[in-house]
Scaffold this motif. Structure first.
Motif, PDB file in Angstrom:
ATOM      1  N   SER A  51       0.829  -1.214   0.000  1.00 40.90           N
ATOM      2  CA  SER A  51       0.000   0.000   0.000  1.00 40.90           C
ATOM      3  C   SER A  51       0.864   1.264   0.000  1.00 40.90           C
ATOM      4  O   SER A  51       0.530   2.249  -0.660  1.00 40.90           O
ATOM      5  CB  SER A  51      -0.947   0.003   1.197  1.00 40.90           C
ATOM      6  OG  SER A  51      -0.222   0.061   2.402  1.00 40.90           O
ATOM      7  N   ASP A  52       1.998   1.237   0.726  1.00 43.47           N
ATOM      8  CA  ASP A  52       2.907   2.385   0.733  1.00 43.47           C
ATOM      9  C   ASP A  52       3.477   2.644  -0.658  1.00 43.47           C
ATOM     10  O   ASP A  52       3.534   3.783  -1.114  1.00 43.47           O
ATOM     11  CB  ASP A  52       4.055   2.162   1.721  1.00 43.47           C
ATOM     12  CG  ASP A  52       3.615   2.227   3.172  1.00 43.47           C
ATOM     13  OD1 ASP A  52       2.484   2.713   3.418  1.00 43.47           O
ATOM     14  OD2 ASP A  52       4.391   1.787   4.044  1.00 43.47           O
TER      15      ASP A  52
ATOM     16  N   LYS B  28       0.789   4.133  -3.001  1.00 45.84           N
ATOM     17  CA  LYS B  28       0.535   5.564  -2.777  1.00 45.84           C
ATOM     18  C   LYS B  28       1.645   6.428  -3.371  1.00 45.84           C
ATOM     19  O   LYS B  28       1.389   7.449  -3.992  1.00 45.84           O
ATOM     20  CB  LYS B  28       0.430   5.849  -1.271  1.00 45.84           C
ATOM     21  CG  LYS B  28      -0.828   5.328  -0.638  1.00 45.84           C
ATOM     22  CD  LYS B  28      -0.794   5.550   0.849  1.00 45.84           C
ATOM     23  CE  LYS B  28      -1.949   4.848   1.537  1.00 45.84           C
ATOM     24  NZ  LYS B  28      -1.826   4.912   2.994  1.00 45.84           N
ATOM     25  N   GLU B  29       2.879   6.002  -3.170  1.00 47.48           N
ATOM     26  CA  GLU B  29       4.029   6.793  -3.599  1.00 47.48           C
ATOM     27  C   GLU B  29       4.237   6.741  -5.113  1.00 47.48           C
ATOM     28  O   GLU B  29       4.527   7.750  -5.750  1.00 47.48           O
ATOM     29  CB  GLU B  29       5.289   6.283  -2.891  1.00 47.48           C
ATOM     30  CG  GLU B  29       6.520   7.097  -3.126  1.00 47.48           C
ATOM     31  CD  GLU B  29       6.522   8.424  -2.402  1.00 47.48           C
ATOM     32  OE1 GLU B  29       7.213   9.338  -2.885  1.00 47.48           O
ATOM     33  OE2 GLU B  29       5.852   8.552  -1.380  1.00 47.48           O
TER      34      GLU B  29
END
Length: 116
Positions: free
Chosen positions: A52-53, A56-57
């Motif tokens: 998920s990180d 997003k990035e």
């Protein structure tokens, strides 16, 4: 026909010096490092939080390669490949170019901008 030349005395002395073990260095004073600090821990499994990180990035970047993901998130290159392929399967990323060495991804929106 000659043969191998004999080394000079100075060359023999240098060779002997190299073969002798170097004296042990004294331990450095001050702060001692732990094994964790000496070795950078890299994730070898794809965790949902990491996925998920990255998702997003990565949507903010112009293009994405496994090398960029591995460096930014401190993972192995093989894990970065897995992450990017997972995101491409979801539709978050689109594979733009693939060679035998690397893959280049981008977002669908950016691909539409380039194509138009």
């Amino acid at each position: 026909m000659g043969g191998k030349k004999k080394p000079t005395l100075s060359q023999l002395a240098k060779k002997q010096d190299k073969q002798q073990p170097a004296p042990a260095k004294p331990a450095a004073k001050g702060r001692k490092t732990t094994a964790e600090e000496r070795q950078t821990a890299k994730a070898s499994l794809v965790e949902p939080k990491l996925l998920s990180d990255v998702e997003k990035e990565v949507t903010k970047w112009e293009y994405v390669t496994p090398y960029l993901v591995a460096n930014r998130f401190n993972t192995k290159i093989s894990v970065a490949y897995q992450i990017l392929r997972t995101l491409a399967g979801k539709g978050t990323l689109v594979l733009v170019s693939k060679g035998h060495r690397t893959e280049v991804y981008t977002t669908p929106e950016r691909l539409r901008q380039i194509a138009a």
